[in-house]
Design a protein around this motif. Structure first.
Motif, PDB file in Angstrom:
ATOM      1  N   UNK A  12       3.238  -3.938  -1.877  1.00 29.71           N
ATOM      2  CA  UNK A  12       1.965  -4.814  -2.450  1.00 29.71           C
ATOM      3  C   UNK A  12       2.254  -5.021  -3.898  1.00 29.71           C
ATOM      4  N   UNK A  13       2.910  -6.240  -4.164  1.00 22.55           N
ATOM      5  CA  UNK A  13       3.336  -6.577  -5.658  1.00 22.55           C
ATOM      6  C   UNK A  13       2.230  -6.492  -6.671  1.00 22.55           C
ATOM      7  N   UNK A  14       0.979  -6.337  -6.258  1.00 20.84           N
ATOM      8  CA  UNK A  14      -0.150  -6.267  -7.348  1.00 20.84           C
ATOM      9  C   UNK A  14      -0.115  -4.779  -7.698  1.00 20.84           C
ATOM     10  N   UNK A  15      -0.062  -3.979  -6.513  1.00 20.81           N
ATOM     11  CA  UNK A  15       0.098  -2.379  -6.825  1.00 20.81           C
ATOM     12  C   UNK A  15       1.307  -2.222  -7.996  1.00 20.81           C
ATOM     13  N   UNK A  16       2.360  -2.753  -7.696  1.00 16.73           N
ATOM     14  CA  UNK A  16       3.608  -2.479  -8.636  1.00 16.73           C
ATOM     15  C   UNK A  16       3.388  -3.018 -10.077  1.00 16.73           C
ATOM     16  N   UNK A  21       3.678   3.175 -14.510  1.00 15.69           N
ATOM     17  CA  UNK A  21       5.186   3.205 -14.377  1.00 15.69           C
ATOM     18  C   UNK A  21       5.606   2.479 -13.088  1.00 15.69           C
ATOM     19  N   UNK A  22       6.003   1.388 -13.370  1.00 12.24           N
ATOM     20  CA  UNK A  22       6.253   0.469 -12.306  1.00 12.24           C
ATOM     21  C   UNK A  22       7.663   1.054 -11.566  1.00 12.24           C
ATOM     22  N   UNK A  23       8.602   1.442 -12.238  1.00 12.00           N
ATOM     23  CA  UNK A  23       9.924   1.901 -11.721  1.00 12.00           C
ATOM     24  C   UNK A  23       9.727   3.074 -10.530  1.00 12.00           C
ATOM     25  N   UNK A  24       8.572   4.036 -11.356  1.00 12.78           N
ATOM     26  CA  UNK A  24       8.239   5.127 -10.398  1.00 12.78           C
ATOM     27  C   UNK A  24       7.485   4.583  -9.176  1.00 12.78           C
ATOM     28  N   UNK A  25       6.595   3.724  -9.244  1.00  8.78           N
ATOM     29  CA  UNK A  25       6.024   3.180  -8.155  1.00  8.78           C
ATOM     30  C   UNK A  25       6.901   2.583  -7.005  1.00  8.78           C
TER      31      UNK A  25
END
Length: 105
Positions: A12-16, A21-25
């Motif tokens: 889910x690109x919206x979730x990221x 913390x995008x990297x952790x997600x």
């Protein structure tokens, strides 16, 4: 009979995008997907996957991780990574090539 418009459309690109913390997600989702793929590809019994609708992104790798993959007549596979500026993952390039290379296809 299966229902829904998609087997799996991957991450889910919206979730990221919304993650603090995008990297952790991304790492967490990639780790979970990798674990699922390992379990499917190393299962001690034959694994059959069936797709009746759309499989996109990481969903392709998941769909094709089985020993036998059955796709319905309305099934579509979409490599959507590049549209989002990403490179393919989840084993989908190799799995798709292997599955589509069977004799008679």
């Amino acid at each position: 009979m299966p229902k829904g418009h998609a087997f799996s459309v991957g991450g889910d690109l919206h979730y990221f995008a919304d993650a603090d913390d995008r990297s952790a997600a991304v790492q967490a989702v990639a780790t979970d997907l990798h674990e699922a793929l390992v379990r499917l590809t190393t299962a001690p019994v034959p694994v059959v996957t069936a797709i009746h609708a759309l499989a996109a992104g990481g969903g392709i790798g998941l769909a094709l991780a089985g020993d036998i993959t059955v796709a319905g007549s309305q099934t579509k596979f979409r490599m959507t990574y590049t549209a989002a500026g990403l490179s393919p993952t989840a084993g989908s390039p190799g799995s798709f090539r292997r599955a589509s290379a069977w004799p008679g296809r």
